[in-house]
Design a protein around this motif. Sequence first.
Motif, mmCIF file in Angstrom:
data_model
loop_
_atom_site.group_PDB
_atom_site.id
_atom_site.type_symbol
_atom_site.label_atom_id
_atom_site.label_comp_id
_atom_site.label_asym_id
_atom_site.label_seq_id
_atom_site.Cartn_x
_atom_site.Cartn_y
_atom_site.Cartn_z
ATOM 1 N N LEU A 1 -5.098 6.875 0.335
ATOM 2 C CA LEU A 1 -4.360 5.619 0.379
ATOM 3 C C LEU A 1 -4.774 4.751 -0.798
ATOM 4 C CD1 LEU A 1 -6.547 3.289 1.620
ATOM 5 C CD2 LEU A 1 -6.138 4.659 3.671
ATOM 6 N N ASN B 1 -6.245 12.854 3.836
ATOM 7 C CA ASN B 1 -5.488 11.614 3.726
ATOM 8 C C ASN B 1 -5.954 10.821 2.513
ATOM 9 O OD1 ASN B 1 -3.819 11.833 6.012
ATOM 10 N ND2 ASN B 1 -5.488 11.165 7.351
ATOM 11 N N GLY C 1 0.809 -1.222 0.000
ATOM 12 C CA GLY C 1 0.000 0.000 0.000
ATOM 13 C C GLY C 1 0.835 1.261 0.000
ATOM 14 N N ASN D 1 0.363 5.397 1.369
ATOM 15 C CA ASN D 1 -0.429 6.332 2.176
ATOM 16 C C ASN D 1 0.116 7.737 1.983
ATOM 17 O OD1 ASN D 1 -2.235 4.514 3.949
ATOM 18 N ND2 ASN D 1 -0.199 3.606 4.164
ATOM 19 N N SER D 2 -0.772 8.700 1.938
ATOM 20 C CA SER D 2 -0.374 10.099 1.798
ATOM 21 C C SER D 2 -1.307 10.960 2.631
ATOM 22 C CB SER D 2 -0.427 10.537 0.330
ATOM 23 O OG SER D 2 -0.045 11.896 0.199
#
Length: 424
Positions: free
Chosen positions: A274, A272, A95, A97-98
Amino acid sequence: MKWGVCIGFMWFCSLVICQKTITLQSCLDKAEANVLQTNSESASLRVSQVEKEFHWWSLLPDLSANTGFNASFGRRLDPFTNTFATSTVNSQSFGLNSGMHLFKGFDYFHKRKKFLFSVQRDELHVRAKQNELKIRVIETYVVLCKLSAQINLATLRIEKYNQLQSVQRLLIREGKINALDTLKSRNSLLQEQALKAGLINEWKLNLVELNFQIGLPLLTEHLFDVASISEIKSKSQFAEKFKLEILEMELEIAESQFKSDRSQILPTLTLNGLVGTGFSTNNKDYGSTGNPTKRYGDQLNQNLYEGIGFYLNIPIFNRGEWLKTKKLNELRQTELTQQQQLLELTLEKQQIGQIQKLLDNKSRQELIRQAIENLRVIYQKSLLLYEEGRINYTELETAFMEWQVKIVELEILKLDHECLKLLE
């Protein structure tokens, strides 16, 4: 002792012949370029500059990757099929994520101001160190000029004693004095030579100190120009001036830090995102005979997921941390303000003292000039009386030494006056 004095005198003369004159301004320029003396302050400045330059990166979203491998044994619930399995199950996940802060109580702007003030403060630390070094260079240069003047005056006194001994030999032949006076004058001559040797040694030690301050090889020899003391481009400043400016920056930094801390109690809005996928040996293809595990590539495509979300964080209770921060900031502000007031009074006191020292120095110079002229006349009259046998050698030497002491005192006062004028 006699040979040691002669060797020291010859060594000093050889130095004078091969030396080049170095001005005070040249010394100050070399001291300013001597990075070794300001290395610590310069390093702190570079750190502050790097922190300021990279702070804007905090506006960018962060990005992180994650992966994992899991092996399960025994009865368990498979997350992909929602069925129970009793065999060993291996699974993998991948994965990205940011996330980024959309609003954080203007913390970015408060920290940016803090970094800007930190750079200005560290620049002042560098300038304060350079000013401190400048003062030390000026003081060492003036000491070397004083010692050079005293060495020259000692040389003149030695010449005077040699001339006096010539006169004494004539007076002995004429029967006006006894030979004991020549022994006394010879002893005075030896004392002057020893004094000169001591002055030369002190001159050498201070020369090494000056070379250390300006970054030259320690054994480099120079001659010194007294006139160059009053010709420097800029004067040195009281250390308290820089301390006051640094305190002003510290107050600004404390204020910015307080505002940054205050932003922690405000709501925070975060964005957020992802994306990820996974594989499991328990993910079966029930449409095929024997229910085999789905192919690896098919699982990665089928299990692909994406997500995006907004998160609002509203602080409610932080166990008194904000109240403690507020109280500590008030104490810090009070401490810095009191230090500022004390430094202002100290600076004013030093400036008044500086003016008083200059006035006192000028008045003393005038009095000593008059005394020197009187003592010169007294010595000349005493020498005539001594040649006539009307006074003894002790009285003559007393008149001579009183005259010479005042000459040395006047030269030192002149140099002190020039040194005082260089500080503002």
